[in-house]
Each structure stands twice: as C-alpha cells, then as structure tokens.
Scaffold this motif. Sequence first.
Motif, PDB file in Angstrom:
ATOM      1  N   LEU A 271       0.809  -1.214   0.000  1.00  0.00           N
ATOM      2  CA  LEU A 271       0.000   0.000   0.000  1.00  0.00           C
ATOM      3  C   LEU A 271       0.849   1.275   0.000  1.00  0.00           C
ATOM      4  CD1 LEU A 271      -2.879  -0.916   2.507  1.00  0.00           C
ATOM      5  CD2 LEU A 271      -3.112  -0.466   0.057  1.00  0.00           C
ATOM      6  N   ALA A 272       2.124   1.155   0.370  1.00  0.00           N
ATOM      7  CA  ALA A 272       2.994   2.330   0.428  1.00  0.00           C
ATOM      8  C   ALA A 272       3.598   2.676  -0.926  1.00  0.00           C
ATOM      9  CB  ALA A 272       4.118   2.096   1.436  1.00  0.00           C
ATOM     10  N   HIS A 273       3.491   1.795  -1.888  1.00  0.00           N
ATOM     11  CA  HIS A 273       4.172   1.987  -3.171  1.00  0.00           C
ATOM     12  C   HIS A 273       3.743   3.299  -3.841  1.00  0.00           C
ATOM     13  CE1 HIS A 273       6.243   1.105  -6.850  1.00  0.00           C
ATOM     14  NE2 HIS A 273       5.121   1.143  -7.546  1.00  0.00           N
ATOM     15  N   GLY A 274       4.726   4.086  -4.213  1.00  0.00           N
ATOM     16  CA  GLY A 274       4.467   5.361  -4.883  1.00  0.00           C
ATOM     17  C   GLY A 274       4.258   6.536  -3.961  1.00  0.00           C
ATOM     18  N   GLU A 275       4.191   6.288  -2.641  1.00  0.00           N
ATOM     19  CA  GLU A 275       3.919   7.371  -1.684  1.00  0.00           C
ATOM     20  C   GLU A 275       5.069   7.615  -0.704  1.00  0.00           C
ATOM     21  OE1 GLU A 275       1.499   9.460  -1.685  1.00  0.00           O
ATOM     22  OE2 GLU A 275       0.352   8.518  -3.296  1.00  0.00           O
ATOM     23  N   VAL A 276       6.105   6.821  -0.777  1.00  0.00           N
ATOM     24  CA  VAL A 276       7.199   6.927   0.197  1.00  0.00           C
ATOM     25  C   VAL A 276       7.934   8.256   0.030  1.00  0.00           C
ATOM     26  CG1 VAL A 276       9.366   5.905   0.998  1.00  0.00           C
ATOM     27  CG2 VAL A 276       7.452   4.423   0.309  1.00  0.00           C
ATOM     28  N   GLY A 277       7.981   9.030   1.114  1.00  0.00           N
ATOM     29  CA  GLY A 277       8.722  10.288   1.104  1.00  0.00           C
ATOM     30  C   GLY A 277       8.075  11.417   0.340  1.00  0.00           C
ATOM     31  N   LYS A 278       6.824  11.256  -0.097  1.00  0.00           N
ATOM     32  CA  LYS A 278       6.215  12.248  -0.984  1.00  0.00           C
ATOM     33  C   LYS A 278       5.731  13.493  -0.238  1.00  0.00           C
ATOM     34  CE  LYS A 278       6.512  10.528  -5.169  1.00  0.00           C
ATOM     35  NZ  LYS A 278       5.386   9.821  -5.807  1.00  0.00           N
ATOM     36  N   VAL A 279       4.929  13.328   0.806  1.00  0.00           N
ATOM     37  CA  VAL A 279       4.361  14.508   1.494  1.00  0.00           C
ATOM     38  C   VAL A 279       5.018  14.750   2.846  1.00  0.00           C
ATOM     39  CG1 VAL A 279       2.146  14.278   0.305  1.00  0.00           C
ATOM     40  CG2 VAL A 279       2.464  13.167   2.520  1.00  0.00           C
ATOM     41  N   GLY A 280       6.053  13.994   3.122  1.00  0.00           N
ATOM     42  CA  GLY A 280       6.759  14.130   4.385  1.00  0.00           C
ATOM     43  C   GLY A 280       7.854  13.086   4.446  1.00  0.00           C
ATOM     44  N   VAL A 281       8.465  12.962   5.591  1.00  0.00           N
ATOM     45  CA  VAL A 281       9.579  12.039   5.748  1.00  0.00           C
ATOM     46  C   VAL A 281       9.081  10.636   6.098  1.00  0.00           C
ATOM     47  CG1 VAL A 281       9.862  12.673   8.180  1.00  0.00           C
ATOM     48  CG2 VAL A 281      11.786  11.682   6.942  1.00  0.00           C
TER      49      VAL A 281
END
Length: 529
Positions: free
Chosen positions: A98-108
């Motif tokens: 579920l994290a794929h593509g969202e890691v590090g995008k809107v925060g750390v």
Amino acid sequence: MARETESGLPIEPVYGPEALAGWDPAQRLGAPGAYPYTRGVYPSMYTGRPWTIRQYAGFGTADESNARYRQLIDHGTTGLSVAFDLPTQMGHDSDAPLAHGEVGKVGVAVDSLDDMRLLFHGIPLDEVSTSMTINAPAALLLLLYQLVAEEQGVAPAQLTGTLQNDILKEYIARGTYIFPPGPSLRLTADIFRYCKAEMPKWNTISISGYHMAEAGASPAQEIAFTLADGVEYVRTAISAGMDVDDFAPRLSFFFVARTTLLEEVAKFRAARRIWARVMREDFGARNPRSQMLRCHTQTAGVQLTAQQPEVNLVRVTVQALAAVLGGTQSLHTNSFDEAIALPTETAARLALRTQQVLANETDVTETVDPFAGSYAVESMTDDLEGAAVELMEEVEGMGGAVAAIEQGFQKSEIERNAYRIARQMDSHERVVVGVNRFQLVEEQPYEPLRVDPAIEARQVARLARLRDERDGAAVDAALSALWEAAAADAASVNVMYPMKAALAARATVGEVCGALREVWGTYVPADAF
C-alpha cells in the motif's frame, strides 16, 4: 448585497458604540493572562518574547529531512515541526504494497528507530521544541523520539514539544485513521497518562481545526468542531480516572489563519473565551493553565494558488499577521510554492523571513491585544462565539463528538460550507487574485522541488537490512507482549510501555500498528459502502 464574514455572519460597513451596547469589558475581556483569556493566555504576550517560530518540514528520507532541519535552525527557526509521509501516517512500512508510490512524498518516511535516529542526528533534543504532525500512530513516533533523546543522554522530563495526536478530526476531515474511535481514544488516554509520568513538559495533543478549515470549514465551524473534539478528549481522560487538572494544562490546539484578518483575530479571541468557560464551568478545572487555550497556527494552505505563486507571499504575510494579532503561541508560515510542490529551500527561507520581519520590524510585539475594545472586532468576536456555541450545542445534542461523527454531522456541515465557497468563486462573488480576476495571459515558468523516485527503493533496502540485523526473537516477543496489553482491560494496562519496548527492539512502525490492528480492528466509515 449584504456583507458577510467567512462564517456567513453579517459584517457592517461601520461599527460604533451601539454595536457594544450593554457590553461589559470586565466580563467579556478581563486582563491579558486572566480568565476568560480573551486578550491572550499570558499577561505580557509578545512584549516578553515573541511567539515560537516553527517551520513545518520533512520529505524523502530521514537524512534529507535532517539536512533541511539544520538549515532552518541555522536561519533562526526556534522550533521544528515534522511532516511525515502518508505510509507513516497510516501505520505502514515503506515496503508495504500500500505504500508503493507514496514513500517520502508529502513528508519524511519513518519506519523504525533507525530512521528517527537519522532524522534528529546532530540536533540536541534538549535545546529544541519539536512538533510532530502525526495522529493514528502518534504514540509510536513520540516513543521513537524519546528513545533517540535517551540515546543522546537527554532525560524524558527535559523534552518539550507537541504531538498532534488528534484522531477525531481524521474521521471528520482528513481520513488518515487506522483504528475505530473507541481504541483510538483509549490510546489517547494512555498517552496522557504516560506523558504525565514520563514527559511532563510535552504537550500531549494538538486538537486541530486546521484540517477542517482546509476541507472547507468556516471560522465558526472550525472552532466549534475543534472545541467539541476537545470536550470529547477531556471526557475520555476523566473516564480513564485522571483528574482534569492532571492533564488539561498540556492540551493545545491547532488553527488556521486565513486572509480575512479581522474575522480571524475575532476567531482566536472567541475560541479562548469559550474554552475557558467550558473548562471552568463544565469540568471544574481549578488550575488556570487548564482553562487556557494555547494554540499553534499555520497559514492557510487552501488559499494558496498555483497561478502567480509569488502572490502567495502577500497572502501568507496577511495570514501570519492575523495569527499574531489573534494571539497565537507558535506559528508556521507556508512557502509560496506549496500549491505546486514541496517547498524549495529558497521558498522555505522566505516563509521564515516573513515571521522574522513581523517579529522584529513591526510594532505588533510592543503591546498586548491591540484590538481590545474595537467596536468591529469585539462585535465580531461575540457573533463568532454565539455561532460556535450553537454548533457545539448541536454536537452535544447528538451525544458528543464521536456520536456526531458517526452520524456524519460535522463532515456534512463542512462540505456544505465548502460548496458555498466554491460557488462564490465560480460566480466571481469571491475574488481570488490570479485565478478569477487579475490573471496573466501566460504564467511564468516555475521549477518545483521534486522528490527522487529512488527514495522508495533506498528505504525498502534499509528495512531489509534492519530485519536482517535485529534480534528477530526479541522483536516477536515484544510484539506479543504489546498484543496482550492491547487486548487487556484499558483501565489496568497502559500500552505505551510495551510499545516502547517493541520499538526499542527495532520493531517497525508497520509491525507495531499491525499488532494493534489484530486486536482493535480497522475503522471503516459507514458511508464507505
């Protein structure tokens, strides 16, 4: 056409003495730092020292965010405010599907103690105040922070900062919830108890109206629904056996600051007055600090525009001034490019300089509550207070904040107001510079900050190394102990202690949240089907 405030309340072209006929300043105002705190929670306010200047930052990996924090501190930031990426906010590790593509995008991305250690490397945690914008997994991130501080040799009692930890607003406006309301409130009460014993200077919750405002709430709705959530948290803690004066002094709030300066000033003043009365009259709080509404403020991201983004510098300055004149305790100013992407270093520095100019080059720090006695602002404060109290009574009539959430009341009211604002913009009744008036034929090019897509692969590799290096049996035993604590009676077990042991053993955020999901389940809203 009759003039109206953002809350839909009438605003007069001229205010005079008749607007305050029968108005008693001793009752409605009091002195600064005294009940009902309309004029501010401290007697000297900014004449003693200015508000805490915070900058909300965090992106990519922990070491990249650490570099940004060091830059902000070098430029004069007095408090850090950590943004976490979406997987962390939802209790998923960076290698979860579920994290794929969202890691590090809107925060750390923070998956473990190793990441938190990197995030604050070289930053003395006994010298900075840290605010963490995290909700459902708030307990985990607080404990990771404590563990890093202890590694630095800093005692938990020395740590200062604020945990957002406001799960109710997630059900209303934002959606990053994990557990159902009951277990979520149990976890909140456990954090209250834990911090009283271990971290007495830490603000255990930042009850947030900001996200409701970003979703479209009016100023009246913002303070009404936020304070109603506050009432629910107070009741939860009291039901868990705590005395109101044991935890209420560490409650804090989080509001937006819009460009409608006069109504925003009135909003802060009305919110303080309502909360003071509720805490003293409804809950019998005796400690004056239990009656004080202390708040952090962030300028309105929803009012930033991608068109002519440099105009956002003007908007943010007006919003920041509204927060300061309203009496905020700390402030984050948005960067002018945040409607496009994560802020660049230059934009973040300009946002910081905005606060520094207000604090050092204007006279807003020279006197306390300069709007006191203003016919317009006092009248608007009374009107906002009345509208907010009416909404709070509606929530109470439904059985309180949780019951109202389950009936969809707050969400539907906010959506109705958001629709009203959208229609006003479409009809040009509401002017937005650069969007529906004063447009440019051709927008100037702008190069935003972009997050390296390779961050996810690096974070996944870090997790693989962590799992290879750690003592797997110790992690399993610690997670089993946490599972048992979560399944036990809430009155007899505080889950914070076994949770800390699991994180110290290098269990990941996803593994800890997974253990709690097994016991408490996952919240699914009634309108999801």
